[in-house]
Enzyme design. Structure first.
Site, PDB file in Angstrom:
ATOM      1  CB  CYS A 125      -1.011  -0.023   1.148  1.00 56.54           C
ATOM      2  SG  CYS A 125      -2.337   1.191   0.893  1.00 56.54           S
TER       3      CYS A 125
ATOM      4  CG  HIS B  52      -3.895  -3.203   3.084  1.00 55.57           C
ATOM      5  ND1 HIS B  52      -2.834  -2.804   3.874  1.00 55.57           N
ATOM      6  CD2 HIS B  52      -4.439  -2.079   2.582  1.00 55.57           C
ATOM      7  CE1 HIS B  52      -2.755  -1.487   3.863  1.00 55.57           C
ATOM      8  NE2 HIS B  52      -3.715  -1.007   3.083  1.00 55.57           N
TER       9      HIS B  52
ATOM     10  CD  GLU C 281      -1.680  -5.819   5.321  1.00 55.31           C
ATOM     11  OE1 GLU C 281      -1.368  -6.067   4.143  1.00 55.31           O
ATOM     12  OE2 GLU C 281      -2.199  -4.727   5.669  1.00 55.31           O
TER      13      GLU C 281
END
Ligand code: MN
Length: 230
Positions: A96, A204, A206
């Protein structure tokens, strides 16, 4: 075990968990602590994280009206860390804001506000829930990213991602290639061909550690860090 430096931000848990589950040992780094040179002397990989807008003066532009005060010390620290890591070919993953910072550090520019600068843009600011799919991206078939995400794509090139950004890469830094775009043309991933591992993604990954959609991306990153260690 590969030691992975993760750039500190306000919400670290999903980044830390993603690295741990991929077999890496995370350490948090940031402005005001150890210098980038000292960090790079002891880690095997570097990961940049999400956060606020980067000062547009760093790529030679005046701020858009949507610009919110930058984290100047964080910008400077991460730019120095990024340039040194890439010069040393240390495995590097930018997420990001991290991908935007990577592009600026290496000589590129940003679209400062997608809604006002990209006609017909999709909604890229979808804050909650964090693992919610916001749009699809089309991944370049010959890229390192495509190899890593092979088991997670439809038709060999389409991947569904979350999205929490209002800026994106404009002019891509020299030496880098775009490896994913959303259907409105917004750049969603980039990489440095020939590097051990140097990938930026605008979404994202994660946030998906519980369900594992992007585990192979983190595993590829940690494997590259382990290979360097040996
Ligand atoms: Mn997006």
């Amino acid at each position: 075990m590969a030691l992975i430096a993760i750039a500190r931000n306000r919400r670290m848990s999903d980044y830390v968990e993603s690295v741990r589950r991929a077999g890496g040992e995370p350490i948090e780094v940031g402005a005001g602590g150890e210098s980038p040179a000292h960090i790079l002397a002891r880690v095997d990989g570097v990961m940049l994280t999400g956060g606020g807008d980067i000062d547009p003066a760093l790529y030679g532009e005046k701020p858009h009206t949507s610009f919110e005060p930058a984290e100047a010390e964080r910008d400077a620290f991460e730019i120095e860390l990024t340039r040194a890591a890439i010069a040393a070919n240390i495995p590097y993953l930018a997420i990001c804001r991290g991908m935007q910072l990577l592009n600026i550090a290496m000589g590129g520019t940003l679209i400062q506000d997608i809604p006002s600068e990209v006609p017909g843009a999709l909604e890229h600011s979808v804050p909650e829930p964090r693992g919610h799919v916001a749009h699809e991206v089309w991944v370049s078939k010959d890229s390192q990213l495509s190899k890593l995400l092979a088991d997670h794509m439809e038709d060999g090139e389409t991947c569904h991602v979350n999205s929490r950004h209002h800026q994106s890469v404009a002019k891509v830094a020299p030496g880098f290639v775009v490896t994913a775009t959303s259907p409105d043309g917004v750049i969603e991933a980039m990489e440095k061909p020939g590097a051990a591992f140097c990938i930026g993604v605008q979404w994202h990954p994660e946030n998906f550690w519980r369900t594992g959609e992007f585990r192979s991306l983190f595993e590829g990153f940690v494997q590259a860090a382990n290979a360097r260690k040996r």
